[in-house]
Design a protein around this motif. Structure first.
Motif, PDB file in Angstrom:
ATOM      1  N   ALA A 143       7.453 -22.700  32.774  1.00  0.00           N
ATOM      2  CA  ALA A 143       7.021 -21.710  33.759  1.00  0.00           C
ATOM      3  C   ALA A 143       6.543 -20.423  33.087  1.00  0.00           C
ATOM      4  O   ALA A 143       5.648 -19.727  33.604  1.00  0.00           O
ATOM      5  CB  ALA A 143       8.156 -21.409  34.724  1.00  0.00           C
ATOM      6  N   ASP A 144       7.127 -20.081  31.927  1.00  0.00           N
ATOM      7  CA  ASP A 144       6.794 -18.830  31.250  1.00  0.00           C
ATOM      8  C   ASP A 144       5.655 -18.961  30.244  1.00  0.00           C
ATOM      9  O   ASP A 144       5.171 -17.960  29.710  1.00  0.00           O
ATOM     10  CB  ASP A 144       8.035 -18.280  30.523  1.00  0.00           C
ATOM     11  CG  ASP A 144       9.128 -17.861  31.506  1.00  0.00           C
ATOM     12  OD1 ASP A 144       8.779 -17.554  32.664  1.00  0.00           O
ATOM     13  OD2 ASP A 144      10.301 -17.856  31.105  1.00  0.00           O
ATOM     14  N   ASP A 145       5.232 -20.169  29.935  1.00  0.00           N
ATOM     15  CA  ASP A 145       4.213 -20.396  28.908  1.00  0.00           C
ATOM     16  C   ASP A 145       2.914 -20.847  29.571  1.00  0.00           C
ATOM     17  O   ASP A 145       2.772 -21.988  30.006  1.00  0.00           O
ATOM     18  CB  ASP A 145       4.698 -21.459  27.916  1.00  0.00           C
ATOM     19  CG  ASP A 145       3.741 -21.616  26.732  1.00  0.00           C
ATOM     20  OD1 ASP A 145       2.651 -21.002  26.753  1.00  0.00           O
ATOM     21  OD2 ASP A 145       4.098 -22.354  25.793  1.00  0.00           O
ATOM     22  N   ASP A 146       1.938 -19.942  29.632  1.00  0.00           N
ATOM     23  CA  ASP A 146       0.670 -20.273  30.286  1.00  0.00           C
ATOM     24  C   ASP A 146      -0.122 -21.326  29.523  1.00  0.00           C
ATOM     25  O   ASP A 146      -1.009 -21.976  30.091  1.00  0.00           O
ATOM     26  CB  ASP A 146      -0.185 -19.013  30.443  1.00  0.00           C
ATOM     27  CG  ASP A 146       0.453 -18.001  31.388  1.00  0.00           C
ATOM     28  OD1 ASP A 146       1.272 -18.444  32.226  1.00  0.00           O
ATOM     29  OD2 ASP A 146       0.145 -16.805  31.286  1.00  0.00           O
ATOM     30  N   ASP A 147       0.171 -21.480  28.234  1.00  0.00           N
ATOM     31  CA  ASP A 147      -0.578 -22.445  27.420  1.00  0.00           C
ATOM     32  C   ASP A 147       0.159 -23.776  27.257  1.00  0.00           C
ATOM     33  O   ASP A 147      -0.268 -24.629  26.469  1.00  0.00           O
ATOM     34  CB  ASP A 147      -0.846 -21.852  26.027  1.00  0.00           C
ATOM     35  CG  ASP A 147      -1.703 -20.590  26.097  1.00  0.00           C
ATOM     36  OD1 ASP A 147      -2.602 -20.547  26.964  1.00  0.00           O
ATOM     37  OD2 ASP A 147      -1.459 -19.667  25.297  1.00  0.00           O
TER      38      ASP A 147
END
Length: 469
Positions: A375-379
């Protein structure tokens, strides 16, 4: 020899339902022989269709014929061939003696004329009969050898179609197979045979003959080893090569349950109310359970009745079923909706449970951490995330299976693992709901308030069973 009281007898061992062509042909030939010999039959014609004579089974028309012989109404029996009259040694010996005693001969369309009042006639009848018996026994040996070969090769049994399989037994009828599988699981989760049959009938699911299910038909299905890919031959079980519907362990557990003489069975209609036979009478307070009944409605409401729970012993307890059932259902749904509901499936007495529980906690924590990281890692790679979660969930399922209490898991798992336990509860058949209640708690019914006082939930005492709190 001149005969004046002839009789004819025709028989076919196996015939399709309604097919009488074989015995009709025999009858035409025996009638032609009687006419050619000038033998009056005068209605003395006896015919057994689809009746084997090999194992001495009941042949009603043959028995009528022999009774007519013993009354002196027959002096000759016309048959197509001697084997139509007798096929086993015992009946042949008894028949020859009866015909000898009453001076009756046998005339064959295909075969000799046998005067059974003479030693030579009886000898010839015995010899011809032994040839018939030899042919039958030799054919039986060939069929048995072929049967054993089919069993050893795992070929599906022949005969009537088995519910859940195609006519040749080699493939599943998927919708029927699903029903069979569900019935096995429901039985092991507390359902009754009557309840299972009623449930199928209510949904319009008919048996292989297109008829409603009965108690005995349901029992026959759940005892059938074929659903576990097994075949019985001379008391032994052999593996088959057809699709299985349930695993062998499930079938054996169902078989053990159904053949347990101490198990109470119900051949009548299934239960209609949630707590009948489960809830206890709080007045007796000695373990006496309640039964269901009814009382008439107010005056002027002819035919209307109200369902009740009554003490099984006396009339000191009579409570309306609906508010009590709703109270118990609310308790069940609330308990099975709690975050720790999955712990109800755990067998605390099994060795290594604590270690397995620790593994389960670690795996659930790992799933939670991965979800947060994703959820916190856009990549983040969504495909890699899903694959990792899938692998962890597979490991978690294996750990939970090792911890599971067999009986409680079958009864509770559908609700505990459901996204919406309330909806899952609604989907359960009544037998399953009753099993859930009996697994979770002891329900005791106390007397209600007098008169028209509102229902008091405190009059329904619900006490969690050990480990179910």
């Amino acid at each position: 020899m001149k005969y004046t009281k002839g009789a004819s007898y025709e028989r076919i061992s196996k015939a399709d339902e309604g097919d009488e062509d074989g015995v009709i042909r025999q009858g035409e030939d025996t009638a032609e022989l009687a006419e050619r010999r000038g033998i009056p039959l005068q209605g003395r014609r006896f015919r057994d269709n689809d009746k084997s004579a090999t194992h001495g089974k009941h042949r009603p028309q043959y028995e009528r014929l022999m009774a007519a012989v013993q009354r002196g109404e027959v002096d000759v029996i016309i048959v197509y061939m001697l084997g139509r009259l007798w096929r086993n040694r015992r009946e042949r010996a008894e028949g020859i003696e009866i015909l000898r005693k009453h001076n009756v001969s046998v005339l064959c369309v295909k075969g000799p004329e046998l005067d059974l009042t003479t030693a030579a006639g009886r000898l010839l009848a015995g010899l011809l009969g032994e040839v018939d018996t030899f042919e039958v026994e030799q054919m039986s040996e060939r069929e048995q050898r072929e049967m054993r070969q089919r069993v050893e090769r795992g070929v599906p049994p022949t005969g009537p179609r088995c519910f859940g399989y195609t006519a040749d037994g080699a493939e599943l009828v998927e919708d029927e197979a699903t029903e069979v599988r569900d019935c096995f699981h429901a039985l092991l989760a507390g359902a009754t045979l009557s309840g299972l049959a009623a449930g199928l009938n209510e949904r319009g699911i008919l048996n292989r003959n297109g008829k409603p299910w009965s108690y005995n038909a349901m029992r026959g299905v759940l005892l059938n080893e074929r659903y576990a890919g097994l075949r019985q031959y001379r008391g032994e079980l052999y593996p088959g090569k057809w699709p299985v519907i349930v695993d062998e362990a499930t079938w054996r557990e169902a078989k053990h349950l159904l053949e347990d003489e101490s198990r109470a069975t119900r051949r009548g209609p299934g239960r209609r109310w949630l707590l009948s036979g489960i809830a206890r009478c709080g007045v007796c307070d000695d373990g006496t359970t309640v039964t269901s009944g009814s009382r008439g409605g107010p005056k002027g409401t002819r035919g209307l009745t109200a369902p009740l729970y009554r003490c099984r012993k006396t009339k000191h307890l009579a409570r309306g079923t609906e508010p009590i059932d709703l109270t118990v259902e609310e308790y069940v749904i609330r308990r099975l909706s709690r975050p720790d509901a999955v712990d109800l499936l755990v067998d605390e007495t099994a060795p290594g449970t604590e270690e397995l529980r620790a593994k389960a906690v670690a795996l659930r924590s790992r799933i939670s951490s991965l979800t947060d990281e994703f959820a916190d890692d856009d990549d983040a790679d969504a495909a890699a995330f899903k694959a990792a979660i899938r692998r962890i969930k597979t490991r978690l399922a294996d750990v939970e299976a090792q911890m599971a209490h067999p009986q409680r898991s079958r009864i509770l798992v559908d609700i505990v693992t459901a996204e919406d336990p309330a909806e899952a509860w609604k989907d359960l058949m009544l037998d399953r709901r009753r099993a859930v209640v009996a697994t979770l708690a002891t329900v005791t019914l106390l007397p209600g308030r007098p008169g028209r006082a509102p229902f008091d939930p405190r009059s329904v005492r619900i006490e969690p069973l050990q480990g179910m709190g």
